[in-house]
Every structure is written in structure tokens, then in C-alpha cells.
Design an enzyme around this catalytic site. Structure first.
Site, PDB file in Angstrom:
ATOM      1  N   HIS A   1      29.207 -82.034-113.860  1.00  0.00           N
ATOM      2  CA  HIS A   1      30.629 -82.221-114.166  1.00  0.00           C
ATOM      3  C   HIS A   1      30.844 -83.019-115.459  1.00  0.00           C
ATOM      4  O   HIS A   1      31.815 -83.762-115.584  1.00  0.00           O
ATOM      5  CB  HIS A   1      31.370 -82.899-113.001  1.00  0.00           C
ATOM      6  CG  HIS A   1      31.322 -82.134-111.717  1.00  0.00           C
ATOM      7  ND1 HIS A   1      32.177 -81.092-111.441  1.00  0.00           N
ATOM      8  CD2 HIS A   1      30.503 -82.232-110.648  1.00  0.00           C
ATOM      9  CE1 HIS A   1      31.898 -80.593-110.240  1.00  0.00           C
ATOM     10  NE2 HIS A   1      30.883 -81.269-109.748  1.00  0.00           N
TER      11      HIS A   1
ATOM     12  N   TYR B   1      27.192 -89.382-105.249  1.00  0.00           N
ATOM     13  CA  TYR B   1      28.316 -89.443-106.184  1.00  0.00           C
ATOM     14  C   TYR B   1      28.651 -90.874-106.597  1.00  0.00           C
ATOM     15  O   TYR B   1      28.825 -91.165-107.780  1.00  0.00           O
ATOM     16  CB  TYR B   1      29.540 -88.746-105.584  1.00  0.00           C
ATOM     17  CG  TYR B   1      29.538 -87.255-105.834  1.00  0.00           C
ATOM     18  CD1 TYR B   1      28.440 -86.479-105.475  1.00  0.00           C
ATOM     19  CD2 TYR B   1      30.611 -86.615-106.432  1.00  0.00           C
ATOM     20  CE1 TYR B   1      28.422 -85.119-105.708  1.00  0.00           C
ATOM     21  CE2 TYR B   1      30.598 -85.247-106.665  1.00  0.00           C
ATOM     22  CZ  TYR B   1      29.501 -84.506-106.292  1.00  0.00           C
ATOM     23  OH  TYR B   1      29.479 -83.154-106.532  1.00  0.00           O
TER      24      TYR B   1
ATOM     25  N   ASN C   1      35.578 -78.301-105.706  1.00  0.00           N
ATOM     26  CA  ASN C   1      35.449 -77.277-106.738  1.00  0.00           C
ATOM     27  C   ASN C   1      36.588 -76.281-106.639  1.00  0.00           C
ATOM     28  O   ASN C   1      37.388 -76.318-105.698  1.00  0.00           O
ATOM     29  CB  ASN C   1      34.115 -76.531-106.595  1.00  0.00           C
ATOM     30  CG  ASN C   1      32.918 -77.377-106.960  1.00  0.00           C
ATOM     31  OD1 ASN C   1      33.030 -78.336-107.713  1.00  0.00           O
ATOM     32  ND2 ASN C   1      31.761 -77.020-106.430  1.00  0.00           N
TER      33      ASN C   1
END
Length: 553
Positions: free
Chosen positions: A70, A359, A148
Site C-alpha cells: 500500500h 499492520y 480493499n
């Protein structure tokens, strides 16, 4: 005297200084920003060039490492307005999360859109899933919904995630994305068939960020006041702006003119008052294994059928403000799937559990241990912790009423205390042997075949062309594996890819890719081409052929 730095908002000035006077970070007015301090006007420069040293050393450090995934993205601010219901039912029936209660209540949000596998500065027309991450600044603290544009994923187990990304990233030797590496991985990953059917169709290249869907992808839980849980899927559906996708040919034309087109589209739409809107919908399933289904509801390579689990509208999201500074508000924005508020919970989805560590861990590496003190990441509510220190710490999150000497809990010396609110926790029953095994109901091909048959003719044609063009440079055994897998999804699916590769679906003879006619020009001498590319080798030679000779200067 007032203490503390307030930066550009501070109204205390030195002599002959006003609010537009350039200063150093130490607050010294800069009287010459054009020249180094040198011996004579031709140099050499001296070591005590403090203004220059501060300026250039900060410049050398003004970027944090780009995201591993990303990396290429943009973002905007807005709000989420709850409907107070899930479909026709009061939302409190399913969750006690306050962000969804009280119809009409607005919660500030930050949304970051991105491509997944490509680097910063890469074209926004490339075939790739698109990230759709939303930070809700709720009254109970931050909630991050990190998803997404596509509703499924390539893999169902987080153990395989680094391998997936490595396969899609550039070759570690050539530094070029290579479709042979990609399909070497995919051909050995049957659960990816559903995802590649979406990715290689026009759904793999949204026209822009405004006109694409968003999905949480993973399965989550909602928990109500009684502690009862249910399984949840999240979906953002575009409202007034609709949904638009591009064929590979159309994307190539746009890329030749503008590789920032999606960022520009979002910025200009908001600047012009054409605010994009999405409706947030959820699918709800009772919290158990559902043996009646032919797939596991925790499998993120699957879609929950809408006829069995309808989309229930819970609110609307509007983006109405561009960032004042991209780096501060988008590049340093940090999202994590583990950032949940009371009433929202995790499921046992293996990918979700792996993402939940990864994350937030990558944000601590990328932005630093105190990334949550940055304004874009800080919750818009009271914060009090015993966490302190670390690089770039600029405040201690303890109130004046607490004992400043006490940075631990429990304590009887007026330190911070646990919340006294008692809640009914969701307590799912879990038992079983510790094991490393795949799930029972894999069913890797059914939904991919259903999706293939649902595509319109032009979408199906684009899908086949994109797969064929990407598979042509691959070795024959990879092509054969892919044809075998696609044929299990739908016989016509596999046959059309085989025909495009001039291969027999039942062939056992090794047929090397050099013998197969490419779409145009010639094939690379080794390996594959970037996804969507039909003339990578031609372009290399064309650059030399078309280049204009010049004399040295």
C-alpha cells in the site's frame, strides 16, 4: 511566561519579526536563505553553517520508509453518518458500538486509498487490488477498517502473506515485476482462483478511487450489550458517483498521459464540491461454523452469497475535505486491523489475525513508537496511558490530576486506574488440538466459476486477454498448471486461456513458451513481463531505435 512550543501559531516574536518571518527550528530568524557561509564569496564553506546544517540534515530525513504494501496512495477527510439501524432492525440488536447508534450522528473519518503491491510514485493505472482504509475517530476512540476494493483475497492463511507479496513485487535480481514469478506462485495456490478472476478482469483496474467499492475483506464480529456475538462482513458501496472500471487497453492510454490520474481525480472532485459518497453495508451471520455452507465463513477467499446474507445498510460516508499537507495527514497516517472499539471484535479468520499483528507493527517500524501522538493518528478524545519514552516522544499521556511519579498500574498513590465500566464480554467456546493444517471446506473453484459466468462478454474477453498476455512469457509447466486450475472453475474458462496460449488442454508434452506466438513483438529472453504488459521486450528495443542521436556536450 507562557511555556512550550506552539510553532507557527505562537504569537511571540523577536525584534523585526512577524508571523511570516522564516526561522530555524530553534526559532532563530533566517536572514540569508540563499547563500552558504564561506571564506570569500567563492568558498570554501565553513563547518559552523548551522542554518544550512539544520536545513539539509532535516531534508535528508524528511521521508519515512515507504509502506511494504500500500505504498502508493492518497487520502481525504470526511464523516460517517450512522442510520442507527442494520437494515430494518435497531443496530443495538447486533452491536453496542456507539459509532452505529443514534441515527444522524456524524463521526469524523480519514480515508486512505492505495494500490497494494507497487511502489510510491508508480502509475495508478496498474493492475492491482486497491486499498480502502478508513479511520473512524469515534467517541470511544479510533476504529480502523482496513480493506480493499475487491471483496476477496488471494490466500486464506497469514503464513503465506510474505510469499504472496514477494511474488508480486519486483524480482530481487532484476528489480522488474515478473508475471512468471507471479503465476509460479498462483499456479501453486488454488485458493487464489477467485481473486485472480476479479483481478485480471476490468475489476482489477478501477477507473479511479471515487468510483470503486470498498470491503473489509475479512470476517469480524459484532457484540451487543448482552455479550452475544455475530459474524460480520463490511462493504462500502458508491452512491451518486457509481462504479467504473477500465480495460487494460484503456488503462494503457491513460497511463501514457497521467500516472497520477486517480489522485488528481479525488482531489479535484473534493475541491470542486463534488463530494464522493459511499453507503456502508454489513452482512450478518450467526456466530458458529455453519456446516450447511459449502465454504468456511472465515475464509477470506470467499464471498458470502447476498441472497442468503443480504446487505444491510448501516450508514453513509462522505469525503468533503482534502488534506492540508499530504505527508502529515496521508503518508504518516497509520492503520491497523486490531484497532477496534467496544462492540467490535475479531473473528478467528486466520488472515485477520495475522494482519492484526503485522499492520500496527509495521507502523511502529515506519513512523516510530510514538506514531499515535501524531495528530492524524491520535484519537479525538481523552487519552491517558503509562507508555512513555521512545523516539520522537513529545508529551506524556497522563493528566495533571494523576501523580506524575507513577507510571505503572495498579497503584494506591494516585496513578491511572482501570475503567470501572463492566461489560458483558463475548465468550465463544473454543477447543481443539494445536495444529498447522488447512481448513476443511476449501472449495477453491466454485465461486471463481460463478464469477466467470456472471461477467459480461466484454469483461470476460478482457479477463482472458489479460491472463493470456501475462502467461505467455511463463514456462510451459506454469501455463499448464494454470489451465488445469481455471478449467476446474469453468471448462470454458480454461479452454479460452488454453486457446489463447495455443495449447492443448490435455497436453502432456512439454511445450516451451518460446514456441508460442506472443500478442505482439517478441517475448522476454528470460522470465515474464509486468502484469498487463504485451510488449515489454519491444519497448526496450524501441527506446534505442527511436532515440535521437546527439553529440556530447
Amino acid at each position: 511566561m507562557k511555556q512550550g512550543q506552539e510553532g507557527a501559531k505562537d504569537k511571540r516574536f523577536s525584534e523585526e519579526e512577524n508571523e511570516n518571518t522564516l526561522t530555524t527550528r530553534q526559532g532563530h530568524p533566517v536572514r540569508n536563505n540563499q547563500n552558504l557561509r564561506t571564506v570569500g564569496n567563492r568558498g570554501p564553506s565553513t563547518l559552523e553553517n548551522y542554518d544550512f546544517i539544520e536545513k539539509i540534515s532535516h531534508f535528508d530525513r524528511e521521508r519515512v520508509p515507504e509502506r511494504v504494501v500500500h505504498a502508493r496512495g492518497t487520502g481525504a477527510h470526511g464523516y460517517f453518518e450512522t442510520y442507527g439501524k442494520a437494515g430494518d432492525e435497531p443496530v443495538e440488536k447486533y452491536t453496542r458500538a456507539k459509532v452505529f447508534s443514534d441515527a444522524g450522528k456524524r463521526t469524523p473519518v480519514l480515508v486512505r486509498f492505495s494500490t497494494v503491491t507497487h511502489q510510491q510514485g508508480s502509475p495508478e493505472t496498474l493492475r492491482d487490488p486497491r486499498g480502502f482504509a478508513v479511520k473512524f475517530y469515534t467517541e470511544d476512540g479510533n476504529w480502523d477498517l482496513v480493506g480493499n476494493n475487491l471483496k476477496v483475497f488471494f490466500i486464506r492463511d497469514a503464513m503465506k502473506f510474505p510469499d504472496l507479496i514477494h511474488a508480486f513485487k519486483p524480482d530481487p535480481v532484476t528489480n522488474i515485476q515478473d508475471s512468471e514469478r507471479i503465476f509460479d506462485f498462483i499456479s501453486n495456490t488454488p485458493e487464489a482462483m477467485n481473486m485472480i478472476t476479479y483481478l485480471f478482469s476490468p475489476w482489477g483496474i478501477p477507473a479511479n478511487y471515487r468510483q470503486m467499492q470498498g470491503s473489509g475483506v475479512n470476517t469480524y464480529r459484532w457484540v451487543n450489550e448482552e455479550g452475544k456475538g455475530c459474524l460480520i462482513k463490511y462493504h462500502f458501496e458508491p452512491l451518486k458517483q457509481g462504479i467504473k472500471n477500465l480495460t487494460q487497453e484503456e488503462a494503457n492510454e491513460i497511463q501514457a498521459e497521467n500516472f497520477n490520474h486517480a489522485t488528481q481525480d479525488l482531489y479535484e472532485a473534493i475541491e470542486n464540491g463534488d463530494y464522493p459518497e459511499w453507503e456502508l453495508c454489513v452482512q450478518i451471520m450467526e456466530d458458529h461454523e455453519h456446516p450447511e455452507l459449502d465454504f468456511d465463513p472465515l475464509d477470506d477467499t470467499k464471498i458470502w452469497p447476498e441472497d442468503q446474507f443480504p446487505f444491510l445498510k448501516v450508514g453513509k460516508m462522505v469525503l468533503n475535505k482534502n488534506p492540508d499537507n499530504y505527508y502529515n495527514e496521508v503518508e504518516q497516517a497509520a492503520f491497523g486491523t486490531g484497532v477496534l472499539v467496544d462492540g467490535l471484535d475479531f473473528s478467528d479468520d486466520k488472515m485477520l489475525q495475522g494482519r492484526t499483528f503485522s499492520y500496527s507493527d509495521t507502523q511502529r517500524y515506519r513512523v516510530g513508537a510514538n506514531y499515535l501522538q501524531l495528530p492524524v493518528n491520535a484519537p479525538k478524545k481523552h487519552v491517558a496511558t503509562n507508555q512513555e519514552g521512545g523516539q520522537m516522544s513529545y508529551q506524556v499521556d497522563r493528566p495533571e490530576s494523576a501523580n506524575p511519579h507513577i507510571n505503572y498500574e495498579p497503584s494506591s498513590l494516585n496513578g491511572l486506574e482501570e475503567s470501572k465500566r463492566k461489560v458483558a464480554h463475548h465468550r465463544p467456546y473454543v477447543e481443539g488440538e494445536l495444529t498447522k493444517e488447512p481448513i476443511d471446506r476449501e472449495n477453491n473453484f466454485k465461486q471463481a466459476g460463478e464469477r466467470y459466468r456472471l461477467l459480461e462478454d466484454w469483461e470476460r474477453k478482457d479477463l482472458i486477454n489479460n491472463l493470456v498476455n501475462s502467461l505467455k512469457p511463463c514456462q510451459s509447466h506454469i501455463q499448464q498448471k494454470m489451465i488445469h486450475l481455471l478449467s476446474q472453475c469453468d471448462e470454458d474458462y480454461g479452454k479460452r486461456v488454453a486457446d489463447g496460449l495455443s495449447m492443448d488442454m490435455d497436453a502432456t508434452k512439454e511445450e516451451y513458451s518460446e514456441e508460442i506466438t506472443p500478442t505482439k513483438g517478441k517475448l522476454p529472453k528470460k522470465g515474464g513481463s509486468p502484469l498487463g504488459n504485451t510488449g515489454a521486450s519491444d519497448a526496450v528495443e524501441k527506446a534505442e531505435e527511436k532515440g535521437h542521436e546527439s553529440d556530447p556536450y
